[in-house]
Design a protein around this motif. Structure first.
Motif, short mmCIF file in Angstrom:
data_model
loop_
_atom_site.label_atom_id
_atom_site.label_comp_id
_atom_site.label_asym_id
_atom_site.label_seq_id
_atom_site.Cartn_x
_atom_site.Cartn_y
_atom_site.Cartn_z
N ILE A 49 52.31 70.34 -12.09
CA ILE A 49 53.06 70.90 -10.86
C ILE A 49 52.39 71.94 -10.13
CG2 ILE A 49 55.24 71.56 -9.72
CD1 ILE A 49 56.84 70.21 -12.04
N ASN A 50 51.94 73.01 -11.11
CA ASN A 50 51.25 74.21 -10.78
C ASN A 50 49.77 73.76 -10.24
OD1 ASN A 50 51.17 76.96 -10.69
ND2 ASN A 50 50.49 77.24 -12.62
N GLU A 51 49.22 72.67 -11.04
CA GLU A 51 48.09 72.30 -10.58
C GLU A 51 47.99 71.75 -9.30
OE1 GLU A 51 45.11 72.42 -12.48
OE2 GLU A 51 43.80 71.00 -11.50
N LYS A 52 49.11 70.64 -9.12
CA LYS A 52 49.14 70.43 -7.61
C LYS A 52 49.37 71.31 -6.63
CE LYS A 52 48.20 66.24 -9.06
NZ LYS A 52 46.82 65.90 -9.13
N ALA A 53 50.18 72.51 -6.81
CA ALA A 53 50.37 73.56 -5.97
C ALA A 53 49.17 73.89 -5.59
CB ALA A 53 51.28 74.50 -6.52
N MET A 54 48.13 74.34 -6.55
CA MET A 54 46.92 74.85 -6.31
C MET A 54 46.02 73.95 -5.32
SD MET A 54 43.46 74.72 -7.29
CE MET A 54 43.02 73.81 -8.85
N GLN A 55 46.02 72.61 -5.85
CA GLN A 55 45.12 71.64 -4.95
C GLN A 55 45.38 71.69 -3.34
OE1 GLN A 55 45.34 67.99 -7.46
NE2 GLN A 55 43.83 68.66 -8.82
N GLY A 56 47.05 71.61 -3.58
CA GLY A 56 47.44 71.58 -2.12
C GLY A 56 47.05 72.80 -1.47
N THR A 57 47.43 73.93 -1.90
CA THR A 57 47.03 75.19 -1.36
C THR A 57 45.57 75.44 -1.06
OG1 THR A 57 48.76 76.21 -2.62
CG2 THR A 57 47.44 77.71 -1.44
N VAL A 58 44.82 74.99 -2.01
CA VAL A 58 43.33 75.05 -1.44
C VAL A 58 42.91 74.49 -0.22
CG1 VAL A 58 40.86 74.36 -2.36
CG2 VAL A 58 42.42 75.86 -3.81
N ILE A 59 43.72 73.13 -0.08
CA ILE A 59 43.20 72.33 1.05
C ILE A 59 44.01 72.95 2.34
CG2 ILE A 59 43.56 69.79 1.92
CD1 ILE A 59 43.28 68.91 -0.97
N ALA A 60 45.08 73.22 2.04
CA ALA A 60 45.94 73.94 3.45
C ALA A 60 44.97 75.13 3.70
CB ALA A 60 47.02 74.32 2.93
N HIS A 61 44.57 75.99 2.71
CA HIS A 61 43.63 77.20 3.22
C HIS A 61 42.56 76.73 3.73
CE1 HIS A 61 46.71 80.16 0.67
NE2 HIS A 61 47.21 79.27 1.74
N TYR A 62 41.85 75.57 3.47
CA TYR A 62 40.54 75.19 4.05
C TYR A 62 40.81 74.70 5.32
CZ TYR A 62 36.83 71.87 4.50
OH TYR A 62 35.70 70.97 4.99
N ASP A 63 42.01 73.89 5.46
CA ASP A 63 42.08 73.41 6.86
C ASP A 63 42.50 74.83 7.79
OD1 ASP A 63 41.77 71.02 5.93
OD2 ASP A 63 44.03 70.61 5.56
N GLY A 64 43.08 75.90 7.14
CA GLY A 64 43.33 76.83 7.67
C GLY A 64 42.16 77.99 8.27
N ASN A 65 40.92 77.50 7.88
CA ASN A 65 39.64 78.28 8.06
C ASN A 65 39.82 79.38 7.08
OD1 ASN A 65 37.55 79.33 8.74
ND2 ASN A 65 38.10 79.68 10.95
N ALA A 66 40.54 79.33 5.93
CA ALA A 66 40.31 80.29 4.76
C ALA A 66 39.72 79.47 3.57
CB ALA A 66 41.68 80.83 4.54
N PRO A 67 38.41 79.35 3.42
CA PRO A 67 37.73 78.64 2.32
C PRO A 67 38.17 79.31 0.87
CG PRO A 67 36.08 80.00 3.54
CD PRO A 67 37.43 80.12 4.14
N SER A 68 37.94 78.44 -0.27
CA SER A 68 38.09 78.72 -1.65
C SER A 68 36.84 78.51 -2.43
CB SER A 68 39.20 78.17 -2.30
OG SER A 68 40.55 78.46 -1.45
N LEU A 69 36.49 79.57 -3.08
CA LEU A 69 35.63 79.12 -4.22
C LEU A 69 36.49 79.09 -5.43
CD1 LEU A 69 32.97 82.14 -3.63
CD2 LEU A 69 32.67 79.69 -3.72
N ILE A 70 36.26 78.16 -6.46
CA ILE A 70 37.13 77.70 -7.46
C ILE A 70 36.16 78.26 -8.70
CG2 ILE A 70 38.56 76.28 -8.51
CD1 ILE A 70 38.71 74.88 -5.81
N VAL A 71 36.79 79.23 -9.29
CA VAL A 71 36.06 79.44 -10.66
C VAL A 71 36.85 78.40 -11.90
CG1 VAL A 71 35.51 81.18 -12.47
CG2 VAL A 71 35.35 81.58 -10.03
N ASP A 72 36.21 77.44 -12.12
CA ASP A 72 37.18 76.82 -13.37
C ASP A 72 36.87 77.35 -14.71
OD1 ASP A 72 38.18 74.44 -11.93
OD2 ASP A 72 36.05 73.89 -11.50
#
Ligand code: PA5
Length: 440
Positions: free
Chosen positions: A351-374
């Protein structure tokens, strides 16, 4: 390698030309750092520290940690900035925030000037056996010096002057500063911070290692991870440099705030350490990315709105830990009154992982890009690698930006004013000038 940088959610924002030019420049920055030809070269001892450290001192740290664990219920670590954030970050990643054990608890003091905090702490330790590790590279920083004066008095009254000495450990410069003088006069056990390692790069010296070892985090593994990182991030094309390049590319298109995001509460102080590392290294000459931090999903309910729709001058760096150290499965509930049966059988990690994925995409759509450090998972070895990853990225990033990443001249300004207002000898003129301008 346990760390990789996913740039897929920033690629659309940056031009290929810009990236190519930064990639070219990174080679020059690498040479400046490694050949010690860049500004601040005298403070780049951290580059080879994971292999070129004082092995004798390292063994001494382990012995002292065992002694402290035997002698104290609580170790009070007194220090501020680079003299506390690294230890706090690493210890928090491994401790159970709720469990009180019979192990030595590590608590922090001297990182502010609050009477209330001091009073609460003194109540907390009054009937406990304590040890103190006072840490200051300069040996003259006011906040830890005040705290140590109070704790020294407390300990001498509790244990007597001679016995108190056996419970006080000082980590400081090899010769300079009031703390070195005090420690030698009193006969405390001392640890040395290498001259060529600045405060915010010092977590892998006695500054961080002694408290971390007392908290039972394996410092051999931590150093092993850092040594591995030193190899990995010495190659011309590596993940740390990639992170440095992309954040500078984002800065160049007006993304002036970087928000470090975590999805694990135990990473909160790692973000605080990272904020100091980058903020103090890059924020100068009226330049630099402003480093901020959020703890998700908690802060999605406080800062999420701003990140989604506020000023568009920000980007995120997400610390994505791929494997959690625990798993909790959501059960089916026959009545399903809360409507959550669609989650039954899923783990909180998923669930936490899906929250992360959903948030990254939402922020990307809102013009707030994400670098992801795996990051594979939180182990002492991987944390050693992670520390070095950000240190190396910070040195290179500062050079890419065109500043000296290893000094902090601006930190002195508030101190001068504070000393003048407090009437420190030598600041008489400044005191008059400030009092004439006072609007409080
Ligand atoms: O990175 C730095 O140099 C600073 O943040 C210092 O760590 C901080 O000011 C504490 O200094 P000191 O260790 O000299 O007390």
């Amino acid at each position: 390698m346990s760390i990789t940088v996913n740039t897929k959610y920033v690629e659309d924002f940056i031009s290929k030309m810009q990236l190519a030019s930064l990639k070219k420049k990174v080679k020059e920055c690498h040479d400046m750092l490694h050949n010690k030809t860049g500004e601040g070269a005298e403070f780049t001892g951290w580059v080879d520290l994971p292999v070129q450290y004082d092995k004798e001192e390292f063994e001494k740290i382990k012995i002292a940690a065992e002694k402290i664990k035997r002698q104290a219920d609580i170790l009070i670590v007194i220090g501020i900035g680079g003299s506390y954030l690294g230890a706090r970050a690493v210890i928090d990643m491994f401790k159970n925030p709720f469990r009180r054990t019979n192990k030595t608890e590590v608590i922090f003091l001297g990182n502010q000037i609050s009477s209330e905090y001091m009073t609460s702490l003194l109540y907390h330790i009054v009937d406990k056996d304590i040890a103190v590790n006072v840490i200051s590279k300069s040996g003259t920083t006011t906040e830890p010096a005040i705290a140590f004066r109070i704790l020294k008095d407390f300990m001498e009254r509790k244990y007597g002057k001679e016995y108190a000495k056996t419970r006080i450990y000082a980590t400081t410069d090899k010769e300079k500063g009031a703390l070195r003088k005090l420690a030698e006069t009193e006969g405390y056990e001392t640890f040395t911070i290498p001259d060529d390692v600045g405060g915010r790069f010092s977590v892998l010296t006695a500054v961080g290692l002694l408290p971390i070892a007392v908290a039972d985090v394996d410092i051999d593994e931590l150093m092993e991870g850092a040594a591995l990182a030193r190899e990995l991030y010495n190659q011309p094309d590596n993940e740390a440099y990639k992170y440095a390049i992309y954040r500078n590319a984002l800065y160049k298109i007006g993304k002036k705030t970087e928000i470090m995001v975590n999805y694990e509460p135990h990473m909160h102080y790692f973000t605080e350490w990272w904020k100091q590392l980058f903020g103090e290294s890059e924020g100068k000459d009226h330049k630099g990315i402003f480093p901020a931090g959020v703890d998700f999903t908690t802060d999605l309910h406080s800062m999420g709105q701003y990140i989604q729709e506020g000023r568009r001058d920000l980007f995120e760096t997400v610390l994505h830990i791929k494997n959690s150290r625990a798993e909790f499965i959501i059960k089916e509930d026959k009545e399903n009154l809360d409507g959550l049966n669609f989650l039954a059988g899923k783990s909180m990690n998923e669930i936490n992982e899906k929250a992360m994925q959903g948030t990254v995409i939402a922020h990307y759509d809102g013009n707030a890009p994400s670098l992801i450090v795996d990051i594979d998972e939180i182990t002492p070895k991987n944390v050693g690698e992670l520390i070095y990853f950000f240190e190396k990225a910070c040195g290179i990033s500062g050079y890419l930006l065109g500043v000296n990443p290893f000094n902090q001249p601006g930190v002195e300004e508030y101190k001068k004013n504070m000393f003048a207002l407090l009437g420190k000898p030598g600041y008489e003129e400044k005191k008059k000038e400030l009092e004439a301008r006072m609007k409080f």
